[in-house]
Design a protein around this motif. Sequence first.
Motif, PDB file in Angstrom:
ATOM      1  N   ALA A  17      47.096  61.821  11.342  1.00 18.43           N
ATOM      2  CA  ALA A  17      47.389  63.068  11.932  1.00 18.43           C
ATOM      3  C   ALA A  17      46.277  63.886  11.464  1.00 18.43           C
ATOM      4  CB  ALA A  17      48.524  63.765  11.113  1.00 18.43           C
ATOM      5  N   ASN A  18      45.475  63.848  10.350  1.00 19.52           N
ATOM      6  CA  ASN A  18      44.492  64.610  10.134  1.00 19.52           C
ATOM      7  C   ASN A  18      43.177  64.495  11.002  1.00 19.52           C
ATOM      8  OD1 ASN A  18      45.795  65.924   8.059  1.00 19.52           O
ATOM      9  ND2 ASN A  18      44.942  64.444   6.469  1.00 19.52           N
ATOM     10  N   VAL A  19      43.064  63.117  11.180  1.00 22.99           N
ATOM     11  CA  VAL A  19      41.719  62.531  12.233  1.00 22.99           C
ATOM     12  C   VAL A  19      42.233  63.193  13.563  1.00 22.99           C
ATOM     13  CG1 VAL A  19      41.022  60.631  13.452  1.00 22.99           C
ATOM     14  CG2 VAL A  19      41.203  60.475  11.052  1.00 22.99           C
ATOM     15  N   ALA A  20      43.519  62.859  13.860  1.00 26.14           N
ATOM     16  CA  ALA A  20      43.809  63.712  15.471  1.00 26.14           C
ATOM     17  C   ALA A  20      43.414  65.093  15.782  1.00 26.14           C
ATOM     18  CB  ALA A  20      45.335  63.195  15.798  1.00 26.14           C
ATOM     19  N   ALA A  21      43.812  65.941  14.592  1.00 22.26           N
ATOM     20  CA  ALA A  21      43.589  67.329  14.666  1.00 22.26           C
ATOM     21  C   ALA A  21      42.312  67.481  14.602  1.00 22.26           C
ATOM     22  CB  ALA A  21      44.599  67.840  13.377  1.00 22.26           C
ATOM     23  N   ILE A  22      41.414  67.029  13.645  1.00 24.65           N
ATOM     24  CA  ILE A  22      39.905  67.174  13.510  1.00 24.65           C
ATOM     25  C   ILE A  22      39.293  66.773  14.657  1.00 24.65           C
ATOM     26  CG2 ILE A  22      37.796  66.552  12.455  1.00 24.65           C
ATOM     27  CD1 ILE A  22      39.634  66.263   9.884  1.00 24.65           C
ATOM     28  N   LEU A  23      39.798  66.013  15.424  1.00 23.24           N
ATOM     29  CA  LEU A  23      38.910  65.249  16.656  1.00 23.24           C
ATOM     30  C   LEU A  23      39.188  66.325  17.831  1.00 23.24           C
ATOM     31  CD1 LEU A  23      39.326  61.380  17.063  1.00 23.24           C
ATOM     32  CD2 LEU A  23      37.389  62.731  16.781  1.00 23.24           C
ATOM     33  N   ALA A  24      40.494  66.692  17.897  1.00 20.19           N
ATOM     34  CA  ALA A  24      40.933  67.482  19.121  1.00 20.19           C
ATOM     35  C   ALA A  24      40.114  68.980  18.956  1.00 20.19           C
ATOM     36  CB  ALA A  24      42.516  68.089  19.024  1.00 20.19           C
ATOM     37  N   LEU A  25      39.875  69.608  17.871  1.00 18.68           N
ATOM     38  CA  LEU A  25      39.166  70.677  17.721  1.00 18.68           C
ATOM     39  C   LEU A  25      37.866  70.336  17.786  1.00 18.68           C
ATOM     40  CD1 LEU A  25      39.141  73.525  17.185  1.00 18.68           C
ATOM     41  CD2 LEU A  25      39.378  73.179  14.906  1.00 18.68           C
ATOM     42  N   ALA A  26      37.259  69.213  17.276  1.00 22.62           N
ATOM     43  CA  ALA A  26      35.769  69.030  17.440  1.00 22.62           C
ATOM     44  C   ALA A  26      35.262  68.760  18.679  1.00 22.62           C
ATOM     45  CB  ALA A  26      35.652  67.899  16.463  1.00 22.62           C
ATOM     46  N   HIS A  53      42.102  58.614  20.159  1.00 18.12           N
ATOM     47  CA  HIS A  53      42.079  59.930  20.291  1.00 18.12           C
ATOM     48  C   HIS A  53      40.928  60.554  21.325  1.00 18.12           C
ATOM     49  CE1 HIS A  53      45.464  60.377  17.826  1.00 18.12           C
ATOM     50  NE2 HIS A  53      44.965  59.577  16.919  1.00 18.12           N
ATOM     51  N   GLY A  54      40.039  59.600  21.813  1.00 20.02           N
ATOM     52  CA  GLY A  54      39.239  60.068  22.923  1.00 20.02           C
ATOM     53  C   GLY A  54      37.679  60.100  22.596  1.00 20.02           C
ATOM     54  N   LEU A  55      37.272  59.398  21.183  1.00 19.14           N
ATOM     55  CA  LEU A  55      35.952  59.606  20.881  1.00 19.14           C
ATOM     56  C   LEU A  55      35.499  58.001  20.721  1.00 19.14           C
ATOM     57  CD1 LEU A  55      33.306  61.113  19.804  1.00 19.14           C
ATOM     58  CD2 LEU A  55      34.285  60.131  17.820  1.00 19.14           C
ATOM     59  N   GLU A  56      34.562  57.679  21.541  1.00 20.90           N
ATOM     60  CA  GLU A  56      34.024  56.021  21.401  1.00 20.90           C
ATOM     61  C   GLU A  56      33.076  55.907  20.210  1.00 20.90           C
ATOM     62  OE1 GLU A  56      35.148  53.541  22.628  1.00 20.90           O
ATOM     63  OE2 GLU A  56      36.821  54.841  23.771  1.00 20.90           O
ATOM     64  N   ARG A  57      33.127  55.267  19.501  1.00 19.53           N
ATOM     65  CA  ARG A  57      31.969  54.882  18.639  1.00 19.53           C
ATOM     66  C   ARG A  57      31.428  53.488  18.601  1.00 19.53           C
ATOM     67  NH1 ARG A  57      33.766  57.041  12.590  1.00 19.53           N
ATOM     68  NH2 ARG A  57      32.105  55.550  12.054  1.00 19.53           N
ATOM     69  N   GLU A  58      30.288  53.181  19.400  1.00 19.26           N
ATOM     70  CA  GLU A  58      29.882  51.990  19.740  1.00 19.26           C
ATOM     71  C   GLU A  58      29.446  51.398  18.442  1.00 19.26           C
ATOM     72  OE1 GLU A  58      26.535  49.757  22.480  1.00 19.26           O
ATOM     73  OE2 GLU A  58      26.617  52.115  22.331  1.00 19.26           O
ATOM     74  N   MET A  59      30.174  49.869  18.120  1.00 22.38           N
ATOM     75  CA  MET A  59      29.681  49.206  16.952  1.00 22.38           C
ATOM     76  C   MET A  59      28.782  48.248  17.266  1.00 22.38           C
ATOM     77  SD  MET A  59      31.913  50.283  15.009  1.00 22.38           S
ATOM     78  CE  MET A  59      31.212  49.343  13.383  1.00 22.38           C
ATOM     79  N   LEU A  60      27.570  48.198  16.421  1.00 16.70           N
ATOM     80  CA  LEU A  60      26.274  47.677  16.595  1.00 16.70           C
ATOM     81  C   LEU A  60      25.907  46.621  15.428  1.00 16.70           C
ATOM     82  CD1 LEU A  60      24.253  50.941  17.239  1.00 16.70           C
ATOM     83  CD2 LEU A  60      25.282  49.345  19.002  1.00 16.70           C
ATOM     84  N   ASP A  61      25.030  45.740  15.815  1.00 16.41           N
ATOM     85  CA  ASP A  61      24.481  44.894  14.694  1.00 16.41           C
ATOM     86  C   ASP A  61      23.228  45.551  14.203  1.00 16.41           C
ATOM     87  OD1 ASP A  61      22.461  44.408  16.456  1.00 16.41           O
ATOM     88  OD2 ASP A  61      23.241  42.268  16.922  1.00 16.41           O
ATOM     89  N   ALA A  62      22.734  44.953  13.167  1.00 16.17           N
ATOM     90  CA  ALA A  62      21.395  45.659  12.577  1.00 16.17           C
ATOM     91  C   ALA A  62      20.366  45.984  13.559  1.00 16.17           C
ATOM     92  CB  ALA A  62      21.109  45.005  11.307  1.00 16.17           C
ATOM     93  N   ALA A  63      20.076  44.882  14.476  1.00 15.22           N
ATOM     94  CA  ALA A  63      18.942  44.900  15.113  1.00 15.22           C
ATOM     95  C   ALA A  63      19.161  45.767  16.328  1.00 15.22           C
ATOM     96  CB  ALA A  63      18.919  43.427  15.954  1.00 15.22           C
TER      97      ALA A  63
END
Length: 417
Positions: free
Chosen positions: A103-112, A160-170
């Motif tokens: 719930a906290n992540v959803a609220a923070i993301l909506a405002l941010a 909730h609408g934010l994409e964080r692309e996962m990456l390897d070290a390279a």
Amino acid sequence: MKILVLGAGVVGTCSAWYLQAAGHEVTVVDRQLAAGMETSFANGGQISVSHAEPWANPHVLPRLLKWLGRRDAPLLWHWRADPQQWLWGLRFLRECLPGRVQANVAAILALALDSRRRLQTLREELALDYDQLQRGILHVYTDRSELAAAMSAARLMARHGLEREMLDAAACVVIEPALAGAADILVGGDYTASDESGDAHRFTQALAERARQAGVTFLYGVEVERIASAGGQVAAVVVNGEGGPRLLAADAYVLALGSYSPLLLRPLGIGLPVYPAKGYSATLTLADDSHAPSVSITDDERKLVFSRLGNRLRVAGTAEFNGYDLSADPVRCQALIDRTRQIFPKLAVEGEPAFWCGLRPATPSNVPLIGRSRLSNLWLNTGHGTLGWTMACGSGAALADLVGGRRPAPEFPFLRG
């Protein structure tokens, strides 16, 4: 209405901007001699929607045990004979429950997300310049368990609408070549291209000047001493500056004094779950051959960020819970430099680092308090923790909507008094 805003940090200044844009007569009071001189002065410099996961989450509990007794711990708790600290700590533990985290992540993301969009609009409309870079934020990891926790957080944020692309070290090194010297210790990362960086202090001062030109009055060097109430509302605010104590009266009041907000309300019998979390920063002047990053970096394991601000590199983060103490622990300062050298071994700087610390106003959930207080004409805009600049524009706009009787756009648990 005639509105008095208490506090000229980034949150108070944004509140003043949007309130005057809505047609109100706005005055801002601050004890410093200019805007953005306290917690907004030398922070991490990120507009980091990708950092919406609160400190209070199930993954932090084993880390807290690991960090006990370490002066350089990313999160350091000094035990004090302070009931407010203990109560805050118990609430923090409650917010670690998985359902509350979601719930906290959803609220923070909506405002941010709303706030970042508004910042971009303001920057374009007002031609603001604050060493801004639109090159995203790259989270890097040197511990596989931290990377696994980040994958879990990324999946939650994606819903909730934010994409964080996962990456390897390279791939991390491809996005930010300055990480090449640390490639052997990186285990992976994630990248949010839509995030930004810049100097929050310069932004706050630039916006304050535009607000002044638009008709907002700023009273600097004026200490807010007491809120006087009568009949369930604020009657006036007692301030003290050049010329001595005096009363300032308005139709409505906005409390945006960060960590100091609870101290003004406690005598009125109003408790706020806000406690100061001291953050540290080091500002390094870069040499011509600096090999410094231009993409803003977040080191989740050490709770640090690295942001390029023109010819400077800002290294900031950690949290120390030690009341309102603003002294800088040299061990914690050195920890910033040691980690910087580990992540960027080829970094070239000039002169000595400029160390700073400030008190972030943290709620146990990391969800700020925005809306009407129990006093009918007193509005709150405080408790933004590490995301004050990230959420400042959205918070100010939402507050202006609430004061005007309108429903703000973000799905957020705004206070109702």
